[in-house]
Design a protein around this motif. Structure first.
Motif, PDB file in Angstrom:
ATOM      1  N   ALA A 166      -2.710   5.074  -1.692  1.00 46.50           N
ATOM      2  CA  ALA A 166      -3.603   4.452  -0.717  1.00 46.50           C
ATOM      3  C   ALA A 166      -4.779   4.126  -1.343  1.00 46.50           C
ATOM      4  CB  ALA A 166      -3.750   5.031   0.700  1.00 46.50           C
ATOM      5  N   ALA A 167      -5.468   5.236  -1.833  1.00 50.42           N
ATOM      6  CA  ALA A 167      -6.571   4.861  -2.624  1.00 50.42           C
ATOM      7  C   ALA A 167      -6.495   4.039  -3.773  1.00 50.42           C
ATOM      8  CB  ALA A 167      -7.184   6.378  -2.966  1.00 50.42           C
ATOM      9  N   LEU A 168      -5.468   4.200  -4.390  1.00 47.77           N
ATOM     10  CA  LEU A 168      -5.332   3.056  -5.664  1.00 47.77           C
ATOM     11  C   LEU A 168      -5.113   1.999  -5.233  1.00 47.77           C
ATOM     12  CD1 LEU A 168      -2.668   4.833  -8.232  1.00 47.77           C
ATOM     13  CD2 LEU A 168      -5.046   4.285  -8.610  1.00 47.77           C
ATOM     14  N   ARG A 169      -4.364   1.635  -4.280  1.00 47.50           N
ATOM     15  CA  ARG A 169      -4.290   0.386  -3.697  1.00 47.50           C
ATOM     16  C   ARG A 169      -5.741  -0.273  -3.173  1.00 47.50           C
ATOM     17  NH1 ARG A 169      -3.655  -0.924   2.477  1.00 47.50           N
ATOM     18  NH2 ARG A 169      -5.763   0.083   2.006  1.00 47.50           N
ATOM     19  N   GLU A 170      -6.646   0.407  -2.581  1.00 51.72           N
ATOM     20  CA  GLU A 170      -7.953   0.000  -2.166  1.00 51.72           C
ATOM     21  C   GLU A 170      -8.696  -0.256  -3.536  1.00 51.72           C
ATOM     22  OE1 GLU A 170     -12.047   1.617  -0.478  1.00 51.72           O
ATOM     23  OE2 GLU A 170     -10.105   2.368   0.397  1.00 51.72           O
ATOM     24  N   ARG A 200      -0.874  -4.117  -5.997  1.00 57.62           N
ATOM     25  CA  ARG A 200       0.226  -3.774  -6.118  1.00 57.62           C
ATOM     26  C   ARG A 200       0.642  -3.296  -7.591  1.00 57.62           C
ATOM     27  NH1 ARG A 200       1.020  -8.364  -2.842  1.00 57.62           N
ATOM     28  NH2 ARG A 200       1.486  -9.654  -4.582  1.00 57.62           N
ATOM     29  N   LEU A 201       0.126  -3.886  -8.349  1.00 55.86           N
ATOM     30  CA  LEU A 201       0.218  -3.474  -9.978  1.00 55.86           C
ATOM     31  C   LEU A 201      -0.440  -2.043  -9.991  1.00 55.86           C
ATOM     32  CD1 LEU A 201       0.786  -3.990 -12.772  1.00 55.86           C
ATOM     33  CD2 LEU A 201      -1.667  -4.775 -13.088  1.00 55.86           C
ATOM     34  N   GLY A 202      -1.529  -1.734  -9.401  1.00 55.73           N
ATOM     35  CA  GLY A 202      -1.966  -0.335  -9.706  1.00 55.73           C
ATOM     36  C   GLY A 202      -1.243   0.716  -8.736  1.00 55.73           C
ATOM     37  N   ASP A 261       2.707  -4.826   1.550  1.00 55.28           N
ATOM     38  CA  ASP A 261       2.431  -5.987   2.184  1.00 55.28           C
ATOM     39  C   ASP A 261       1.002  -6.492   2.021  1.00 55.28           C
ATOM     40  OD1 ASP A 261       5.125  -6.059   1.963  1.00 55.28           O
ATOM     41  OD2 ASP A 261       5.326  -5.896   4.224  1.00 55.28           O
ATOM     42  N   SER A 262       0.165  -5.758   2.593  1.00 59.65           N
ATOM     43  CA  SER A 262      -1.310  -6.049   2.683  1.00 59.65           C
ATOM     44  C   SER A 262      -1.838  -5.972   1.391  1.00 59.65           C
ATOM     45  CB  SER A 262      -2.151  -5.097   3.595  1.00 59.65           C
ATOM     46  OG  SER A 262      -2.348  -3.906   2.838  1.00 59.65           O
TER      47      SER A 262
END
Length: 748
Positions: free
Chosen positions: A300-304, A36-38, A29-30
């Protein structure tokens, strides 16, 4: 991966990234849409990889056909007077247009009446007629195409196909002509505009291949040093290959609808390589650091990574597309198709960067650092060396910025005397048949004979056209008018006194158009180049202004800071102007011509100010987005202008330097081989990138941010309400408001 993470993200503190439990929803959500695509690409990595495999393989089957389907013509101003003359000559005068072929035959031992030479001319005629793209052949005519010494004659082969097909016909026929048996002392060279472009395209293709072979090992070596890992270094090449193969296949499909210049493939290759490396560098660098901070949690790393570097890559790609789209304003099929080819490669590389690369990174995880160099520290995203450089610039901005500004200004000075023109015969290698034939025609028939002009007029005014044309300064001869096979038209040939590419020949074309009676139109290859040059000159200012304006708007949307966006755009002009200043000294004035192996034309090619400006600006904006988005990210965390400037350099400096080094190496390899235009392109683009990286992005831009201070990041209230809210922070500060660890903070 080894070593303790800088800090634990909520995911690292919770459960594995593949777990569907509560905090997984919290960090999703953050994340922003790119984040989100990644993550989606990472979760569905097998599906994404399979989709790309099908796409690349499907288009890859078509890619080999692109080279043969692409055309060598299109160097014209659509709708111009000269194009109208060419069309009329093809339609009403049996294909006697500028696309027609000429064979110059010389004999050192006998004249053209000798039975052996006559027999050769007849065999030559049969060879020319064997190609369906030749409508008819006219053997040498006394007083017109036979020289006074009767040892040089011209055989004319009239066009039965469009200009691009006639270029291909020239390529096929010159090989057949070279295989003909001929009497001793007889030479035959295929020449004319179509033959010139055929010779140039072949030399250009060979040069491009040599440049590519030279650039790949250098590129891999620089990437290996930059990434410190063989696996990571291979990722940009994966993007490059995927983007190039897909773009090549789509280019072939595009040729089924309309002509596409062979140069589109050349430029698509360069931009696939350049942008594939840029985007992979930025994303992979960020991923390695994020992976360590996330304690090995891949998603998590992908999101960042995608929320920050991915978002910057998206804006960079849009900026590149916007810059290149401005070239579509030029009314020329060659330029529009070249811009289209580059834009296709950018779209594919951008799409692969936002989907395929995250999927591959998700599959690799910490194996991205496999086969690492012994001195490399995994996961380091912030460079202490560049952080120290940022602090030095902050402490003494004038001492560092002023010399750089003066150096760039000095290199811009030659621009005041730059001259442009369309390519002359000198772009063809000295041993090219069209160039040898060109010189033979000049020796036998006069300096301006290779650039014969064509005047089409109403038949009732044919005699008046001939009479007026003979009085125009710069005209050596005018042939009797030829009546049209259909229609009430007449065609006269006008031979200038000066070389077709000279300024004197251009003035002759202008005088003819001013003085000839109403209804008369001037064409021929030299007039077509003159019209294209005029169209390019007329579009230069609008293209430049459009590129600058759209580039500013995109930076404004991305950075939400008018002054920072203005700095990003204005500083681009320094490197661009300096690069063209260097090009003027080299290619117009002839400095370093022996070293680079070319013969100066006395001017820059007319497309350079428009086309190369758009390319240089696109590449420069690439670096601007990387650097300034990193600084914006620090501002989004609430840091000061000082911390934002230093942090931006610390986090993007290595990427900008490594990407720039690769592009300089690639572009300069084009300056070392092949005909003149690729050399010009390589020097201009390579010099621009070199100056942009060293003096602009890593020096002038940070200095400008230092001098502006907090004002750089201010946005008026009314503008703030209009702009979309784009953030480059990856959301960790919102989820985990603990401060950055010491290694990731800006030092004092």
């Amino acid at each position: 991966m080894s070593g303790a993470p800088d800090h634990q993200s909520p995911i690292a503190q919770g459960q594995h990234a593949d777990s569907p439990a509560g905090s997984d929803q919290r960090w999703r959500d953050s994340a922003g849409p790119i984040g989100r695509l990644g993550v989606l690409a990472g979760r569905r990595r097998k599906l994404v990889a399979a989709g790309w495999a099908v796409l690349v393989l499907g288009l890859g089957v078509l890619a080999p056909r692109a080279e043969h389907a692409l055309s060598g013509a299109g160097w014209e101003a659509s709708g111009s007077e000269s194009v109208a003359v060419r069309n009329a000559a093809d339609k009403h005068f049996g294909g006697a247009s500028s696309s027609a072929l000429q064979v110059i035959v010389t004999s050192s031992r006998a004249n053209v009446d000798d039975p052996r030479v006559v027999g050769f001319l007849r065999e030559l005629r049969r060879t020319l007629l064997s190609d369906r793209r030749v409508r008819s052949v006219r053997l040498p005519q006394p007083g017109a195409t036979i020289a006074q010494d009767r040892r040089t004659a011209v055989v004319q082969a009239f066009a039965a196909a469009p200009p691009d097909e006639m270029v291909r016909a020239a390529g096929a026929l010159k090989k057949k002509i070279a295989q003909l048996e001929r009497p001793a002392g007889v030479t035959a060279y295929l020449t004319g505009s179509s033959a010139m472009w055929s010779d140039f395209n072949e030399a250009n293709k060979s040069a491009m291949l040599q440049s590519e072979l030279r650039s790949w090992p250098v590129t891999l070596a620089i990437l290996l040093v930059a990434f410190g890992s063989l696996v990571a270094a291979g990722l940009p090449l994966m993007l490059t290959i995927a983007g190039l193969v897909a773009a090549a296949g789509l280019l072939y499909l595009t040729t089924l609808a309309f002509d596409v210049s062979i140069w589109a493939m050349n430029f698509a290759l360069m931009f696939s390589l350049a942008l594939g490396i840029d985007y992979a560098l930025f994303i992979v660098y960020r991923f390695r650091g994020a992976l360590e901070r996330a304690g090995g949690e891949v998603l998590a790393a992908l999101r960042e990574t995608m929320d920050t570097a991915g978002k910057a890559v998206l804006f960079s790609g849009l900026t590149v597309l916007v810059s290149l789209s401005a070239v579509l304003l030029v009314p020329s099929p060659a330029f529009r198709s070249m811009a289209l080819g580059i834009m296709l490669s950018v779209v594919f590389v951008l799409a692969a960067s936002l989907t395929l690369l995250p999927a591959v990174l998700a599959a690799l995880g910490d194996r991205v650092d496999r086969f690492a160099l012994p001195w490399v520290t995994a996961g380091r995203h912030r460079s202490p060396l560049f952080a120290a450089w940022g602090r030095r610039l902050w402490a003494r901005p004038i001492a560092w910025g002023l010399p750089a500004l003066l150096a760039l200004a000095a290199l811009c000075v030659p621009l005041a005397k730059v001259e442009t023109g369309m390519p002359s015969i000198k772009v063809v290698p000295k041993d090219g048949g069209s160039r040898l034939g060109y010189a033979a025609i000049q020796r036998a028939f006069g300096e301006g004979a290779p650039g014969a002009l064509q005047v089409v007029a109403p038949a009732a005014r044919a005699d008046e056209v001939v009479r007026v044309a003979r009085t125009v300064p710069g005209v050596a001869a005018v042939t009797p008018p030829l009546r049209a096979t259909s229609g009430d038209l007449a065609l006269a040939q006008v031979i200038p006194t000066a070389d077709p590419s000279s300024a004197a020949a251009k003035r002759t074309i202008d005088r003819l158009r001013e003085r000839l009676p109403r209804g008369a139109q001037v064409g021929g290859a030299a007039a077509e180049y003159r019209d294209l040059e005029a169209a390019l000159a007329a579009r230069t200012v609008p293209v430049v202004l459009l590129v600058l304006g759209l580039g500013f708007l995109l930076l404004l949307v991305a950075l939400r800071a008018p002054l920072v966006a203005l700095v990003g755009v204005v500083t681009n002009l320094f490197a661009t102007g300096a690069a063209f200043g260097v090009a003027k000294l080299i290619f117009q004035d002839g400095h370093l011509s022996n070293l680079l192996g070319f013969e100066s034309q006395g001017f820059l090619d007319a497309w350079a100010p428009v086309f190369f400006f758009a390319m240089v600006f696109a590449i420069s904006m690439d670096y601007s987005v990387f650097l300034l988005s990193s600084a914006r990210e620090h501002r989004d965390r609430g840091e000061s202008a000082r911390e934002a400037m230093i942090g931006g350099i610390a986090h993007s400096g290595r990427v900008v330097l490594a990407a720039g080094a690769v592009m300089v190496a690639v572009f300069f390899t084009f300056a070392l081989s092949g005909p003149l235009p690729p050399k010009e392109m390589g020097v201009i683009l390579g010099t621009a990138v070199l100056l942009d990286v060293l003096l602009v992005r890593l020096l002038l831009v940070p200095v400008a941010l230092r001098l502006l201070g907090e004002r750089a990041w201010r946005v008026p209230g009314w503008l703030d309400r209009l702009l979309p809210h784009v953030h480059f922070g990856h959301g960790q500060s919102r989820l985990a408001p603990t401060p950055e660890p010491a290694v990731a903070r800006v030092g004092s």
